[in-house]
Each structure stands twice: as C-alpha cells, then as structure tokens.
Design a protein around this motif. Sequence first.
Motif, short mmCIF file in Angstrom:
data_model
loop_
_atom_site.label_atom_id
_atom_site.label_comp_id
_atom_site.label_asym_id
_atom_site.label_seq_id
_atom_site.Cartn_x
_atom_site.Cartn_y
_atom_site.Cartn_z
N LEU B 274 -13.03 0.96 4.08
CA LEU B 274 -12.20 0.91 2.87
C LEU B 274 -10.71 0.98 3.17
O LEU B 274 -9.89 0.67 2.32
N TYR B 275 -10.38 1.42 4.39
CA TYR B 275 -8.95 1.61 4.72
C TYR B 275 -8.22 0.28 4.74
O TYR B 275 -8.68 -0.70 5.32
N LYS B 276 -7.05 0.30 4.13
CA LYS B 276 -6.23 -0.91 4.10
C LYS B 276 -4.83 -0.51 4.56
O LYS B 276 -4.27 0.45 4.05
N GLY B 277 -4.31 -1.21 5.54
CA GLY B 277 -2.99 -0.87 6.07
C GLY B 277 -1.90 -1.07 5.02
O GLY B 277 -2.05 -1.90 4.12
N TYR B 278 -0.83 -0.29 5.12
CA TYR B 278 0.28 -0.41 4.18
C TYR B 278 1.61 -0.45 4.91
O TYR B 278 1.64 -0.30 6.13
N TYR B 279 2.68 -0.63 4.17
CA TYR B 279 4.01 -0.67 4.81
C TYR B 279 4.26 0.60 5.60
O TYR B 279 4.91 0.58 6.64
N ILE B 280 3.75 1.72 5.12
CA ILE B 280 3.81 2.96 5.89
C ILE B 280 2.70 3.87 5.38
O ILE B 280 2.35 3.83 4.19
N ASP B 281 2.10 4.65 6.26
CA ASP B 281 1.12 5.66 5.86
C ASP B 281 1.64 7.01 6.37
O ASP B 281 1.76 7.21 7.57
N ILE B 282 1.96 7.90 5.44
CA ILE B 282 2.47 9.22 5.85
C ILE B 282 1.43 10.29 5.56
O ILE B 282 1.15 11.14 6.39
N ALA B 283 0.86 10.27 4.38
CA ALA B 283 -0.14 11.29 4.03
C ALA B 283 -1.30 10.68 3.27
O ALA B 283 -1.87 11.29 2.39
N GLY B 284 -1.63 9.46 3.61
CA GLY B 284 -2.70 8.74 2.90
C GLY B 284 -2.12 7.52 2.22
O GLY B 284 -1.09 7.61 1.56
N VAL B 285 -2.80 6.37 2.39
CA VAL B 285 -2.25 5.11 1.87
C VAL B 285 -2.29 5.03 0.35
O VAL B 285 -1.61 4.20 -0.24
N ASN B 286 -3.08 5.90 -0.31
CA ASN B 286 -3.06 5.85 -1.77
C ASN B 286 -1.67 6.24 -2.30
O ASN B 286 -1.20 5.70 -3.28
N TYR B 287 -1.00 7.16 -1.59
CA TYR B 287 0.36 7.52 -2.00
C TYR B 287 1.34 6.37 -1.72
O TYR B 287 2.28 6.14 -2.49
N SER B 288 1.10 5.65 -0.62
CA SER B 288 1.95 4.50 -0.30
C SER B 288 1.81 3.45 -1.39
O SER B 288 2.80 2.89 -1.87
N ALA B 289 0.55 3.20 -1.79
CA ALA B 289 0.28 2.21 -2.83
C ALA B 289 0.95 2.61 -4.14
O ALA B 289 1.53 1.79 -4.85
N GLN B 290 0.90 3.92 -4.44
CA GLN B 290 1.48 4.43 -5.68
C GLN B 290 2.99 4.15 -5.74
O GLN B 290 3.49 3.66 -6.75
N MET B 291 3.69 4.43 -4.64
CA MET B 291 5.14 4.21 -4.64
C MET B 291 5.48 2.73 -4.64
O MET B 291 6.47 2.31 -5.23
N GLN B 292 4.63 1.93 -3.98
CA GLN B 292 4.83 0.48 -4.01
C GLN B 292 4.73 -0.02 -5.45
O GLN B 292 5.55 -0.81 -5.90
N LYS B 293 3.74 0.51 -6.20
CA LYS B 293 3.55 0.11 -7.60
C LYS B 293 4.74 0.53 -8.45
O LYS B 293 5.17 -0.22 -9.32
N PHE B 294 5.23 1.73 -8.18
CA PHE B 294 6.39 2.21 -8.96
C PHE B 294 7.58 1.29 -8.71
O PHE B 294 8.25 0.85 -9.65
N ASN B 295 7.83 0.97 -7.45
CA ASN B 295 8.93 0.07 -7.10
C ASN B 295 8.76 -1.29 -7.78
O ASN B 295 9.70 -1.83 -8.36
N ASP B 296 7.53 -1.84 -7.73
CA ASP B 296 7.29 -3.17 -8.31
C ASP B 296 7.40 -3.15 -9.84
O ASP B 296 7.79 -4.13 -10.44
N TYR B 297 7.04 -2.02 -10.42
CA TYR B 297 7.15 -1.86 -11.87
C TYR B 297 8.63 -1.92 -12.27
O TYR B 297 9.02 -2.65 -13.17
N ILE B 298 9.45 -1.15 -11.57
CA ILE B 298 10.87 -1.09 -11.92
C ILE B 298 11.59 -2.38 -11.54
O ILE B 298 12.33 -2.95 -12.34
#
Lengths: 292, 338
Positions: B274-298
């Motif tokens: 299930l793991y999918k690489g992201y621009y950065i993984d610091i404490a789990g990629v779900n958090y990376s995805a979350q911030m990516q979504k916030f950025n894309d939303y704004i």
Amino acid sequence: MIEIDSIILGDNQFFGVNHMSQDKGRETYEKFKNLDEIKKTIYFALDNGVKGIFFSTHPAIYQITNMIRADKYLKNNLSFYVNVPYIIKYVQMLNEMGMVKTIKNILTGKNIFFNLLYLMQTGGNIITNNFLKITNRLIDVELNPFHDLNVKAVFLHNGLADLALGYKMTNVISNFYNYIQKKYKLIPAFGTLNYPLFCDLLKDAGIQESLIMTSVNKKGLFMNPSREAVEKSIKINKHTLLAMGTLASGILQPEEAYEYVASLKKVKHIVVGLSSKNHADETFKLIRKYIK
Amino acid sequence: MKVGIIGFGKMGMLHGALLNSIPGVELVGIADTTKLVLKAFKSVLPNIKYFAEYQDLIDQCQLDAVIITTPTFSHVPIATYAAEKNIHFFVEKPLSLNVEQAEALYRIVLEKNVKAMIGFCARYYTSFIKAKEILINNQLGKIISVKAENYLSDVMRKEKGWRFNKNLSGGGVVIDYSVHMIDLLYWFFGMAKQVSAQTKQIYSESVEDEVNARFTFGNGIEAELNSSWSNPNYRKTYMKIEISGELGSMSVTDQTFSINYNDGSFEKLLYPDLYKGYYIDIAGVNYSAQMQKFNDYIMKDIPIDADITSGIAVQRMVHAIYQSSEYQKPIEITDRSI
C-alpha cells in the motif's frame, strides 16, 4: 567508501518494532523481554560472522549494554552502530509534558531516562536557548549507555534527520556531523527515508561523502519520492549506503530481495533483523552470495 | 504560497516541515506562546519570523494561509481571526470545543470566502482511500454491518495538561483521538442520524478514556465503534474497520487492506503493497499527502473533502456521543444542513 561491517544485525525485533503488524511486533517483544534471548541471538550472529550490531537508544538499552559489557567475548568482538535519539521516547514526553518541559528535562536530566552520572560529569543544570547545544546535549545523553563499547558510527535517526531536511536545516546536519567526528572521533551517519533530497541537503551542508542508512527494497517501501528516483540518486552520489528494509517488512523473499539490492551495485552494506534462527542461516548466506 | 504556523508543537513542526518541502511554499513565520521554543528554533532557522502572539504573525506577514496546531480551545478563536483577515487556514482536529463554536466559525468562513481544511489525517492512508473507493463503487452491495476499532496506549496513568482539562480540550479520547475513526465513518457513510454511547474513565479524572458507540446512519447502516487511548496493547495508533455487505466483506486497518467476495475472489494488501512514495516522508506519507492537498486546495483550487462542513458534522457526532453517555439514552442527530 567509508569502512563499516557489511552485515549489521538490526534491533527492531528486540523492541517489538514491526512495520507490518503490531501483533507480530508484540510477539517478538515478549520473546526478547528475556535478556538471555537477546544474548543468544547476538551470539548466533557472531557465530555466523556478523560482528556489527545496530542499536536505537530505547529506554531498555542500558540493560542490554550492561549485559554486553559484563560479557568479555561480546564486548571485545562486537562493533556498535548507534541510532540517536530514540524518537518515540521524546514524542511521549512531548505528549505528556509539552515542548518546554521536554526541552528542560533534556537539559537538566530530570527525566528517568537520563543518567545521573552523566549530569554529575557535566555539572548539570545549564539551560540554553540554542537548539544546537540542546541537540549535542541530547547526543551525549543518548550515547552514554554505550560507554566502553566499540562504537563505530553514530546515526542521526531518520525521524529527526528528515525533519531537519524538511526545514533545510544545514546547520543541524553539519553540527551533528562535526560533533560526532570531533568529540567522539566516530563516523557520523544519517538515516533518511528521502535519499535523493537528503543528498542535496548534505551537499548544501558541505558534506560530499557520508554514511547514510536508507530503505532499499524492490517494493519501494519507504523510498521517496519513488524507487526509481532513489536508484538514480544512489548511482550518482558518492555516499556509503547502509541498506535497511531490504525485505520490505518481510514481504519479499530473501533471494529476490538481495538479488535486487545487489543489482544496484553500489550497495555493499545491509542492516538486517533476526527474529528467529530458522531463517538466519539462509539470510546470511544469501546476503554474502549477492553482496560482495 | 506564504504560510505561517501557529502552535509549534510536534504537529506544527511536522506540518511546517512538510509544507516547506513543497516547491512554491514559503514558510514565513511561526507563532508560539513559549519563548523557549521560539528562541531554540530561531537559533537554527534565523530567516523565519517569530511571534509570541498569533495576531502579530497574521497582521505583519502578508500570509496566504496559516496552519493552526494549538490546543483545541484556541482553534476557533485563531481560525476566526485568520478568516476575518481573509487568510485560508488548516486547523488540526478537533475543529472546536463544541458544535456552536464550529458553526459560528462556519458563518465567517462563508462570509469571507476563505478556504478551510480540517486535520483528519486518517483519510490519507492508502488503505482507507481504497476502502472508500470500494464503497463508492458499491462493490460490497448493501451494507449489513460495520465495526470500527481505534486504539492506542497513550494515557496509561493519571496525566496533567490541557488534554485532560475538559474546558480546554472539550473532552477526552472521543474528541481528541476517536475523532479520527468517527471522521472515517462520516466519510464512508455520511452523517449519523442517531447514536447510543457509553464512555468510561480509566485513568483520567475529568475526561473519558474509553468509548463504545453505536451509530445509525441515514441509509439504515449501523456501525459500532470501540475506542480507547488507554489500551496497553497498542504502542502505535491502531485503526480497524470491518464492513460486511451482501456481496462480501472487507477488513481495513491503517496499514492493511483485505476484501473477500462471496464468489470466492479476494484481495489482500499489506503495508508494503500500500505504500506510495511522496515528495517527502517525515512521519508517514498520509501527512505528506494531507499537506500536498492543502497546498493544491489553496494554490490550484483543487477541492478537498476534509473541509469545514466535515469538521462540523464530525463535531456533531462527537457531541452526540457525549450527550448519549451523559443522559444514558440514544440521541437523535438532527441534520441542520449547515
């Protein structure tokens, strides 16, 4: 290339860390609660020519290092690779007491994790606002359990190294590098789940060649931004790699896993777990077959 | 995008690092009430501006967005201040101390037309995303039963701090931790119509440590939730949801996904699958995805679903649990269609 052991025994199994299953993690944790089991495993690794051992500074680490210091054979034959700091411990402290108290506890050693002897040596109560001094103090405290042991390299835990990466804190990276090299005369090293980006950060920090522990596996688990990007970065950078997670949390068959690692050519060092003896012979043989 | 962080604890620090790694994002300022934290970071991040008062950060930095990662009691006052100055915000869960507070904020968000995202990070685990797809495609047919569990060994003795003061936290495990699973239930099945719940104190004095709740959703789906932050067996967070339908059943955790159809076909995926690489993984990629979504939303106007209406809906479900537990009877949740 930086000289380190080619096969290093990991410590996840001793502390119940299992990325795939918390149940399995608990099982191995129960098993290794008994120090004799840990000792047996280390002896088994040594008998198989594996002299390097990787340790995080888990709260139970003193029991293990005291046991090793008391055993001359182990003490004289093992090389230690230490991962600092043990993040979960500090996350728990942050949850329990907040940032300020956590920092103060690190500095004054009020927490049970911190060794009183160390504080007497350093005079104790020095509050500082300097983040780098806080980090260095933390490193001292975390390395204390390994006194009189043959430590080869000290890794900055990937959790912290990758946090520094996020903020592009080159000063934190070079401070760690210099502190380990100058004060301890040991090999400074870094853990990361973001190898390509981390190589850029090291370059910005003026470090051309270092020891880096990162995930290398056919599944691409913990390889960011992608397996392909990490492979490419391994090819072009000069760093000495210590591959972790080569079995992708046990999902890959060893043969397939090590064949892949070997195909990357530059990867000559592997940290590997050992939860049972059954697979160990085969694992070590396969690693030696593929990684030369 | 120029971003400020308000509340520089572990979540603020994480979100800041993730956002700072997204090309085009500039971390401009940090506000925190503790001077020690600010001074320590200033010594290593000298190019960022530091403030003791969040108002100063918002007033002086020409921000596009703020990340609000303070204790719960200050979420709505800070978000309100930001929205009134036309600044978009991401606020950690739970949105507010109570439903009224959340609704007042919602009115300002609408009036000022700012974008708001709530920190429901469980929605970004690949396993749960897959489960949502299965439900959207109706692959299980009519849903027969739902069982959800959410455990952690976080509170194992009497503890101090704002989380254990009901006036500052709004409650205990339900609002602070189980809220992730409640959010998943909302995301999967929509707004609950009725809830019947019992909460229990184990170690904490003024807040609950354990909950058992039974939700009835609009389409008649019933879901049972068991959650505790005082479960000694879970060193790390554990989320599991089992959904049975007429055509098969699936069992999904934050780390695994498995589905079995009545015709004998199945799919089982483990964490490495299930793991999918992201621009950065610091404490789990779900958090990376979350911030990516916030950025894309704004920045790109790509809509998100963890928006303020989700925040309010989940808040309603949380408070219905508290009411049901207090009055020892089932509580109807009226859809006031905000």
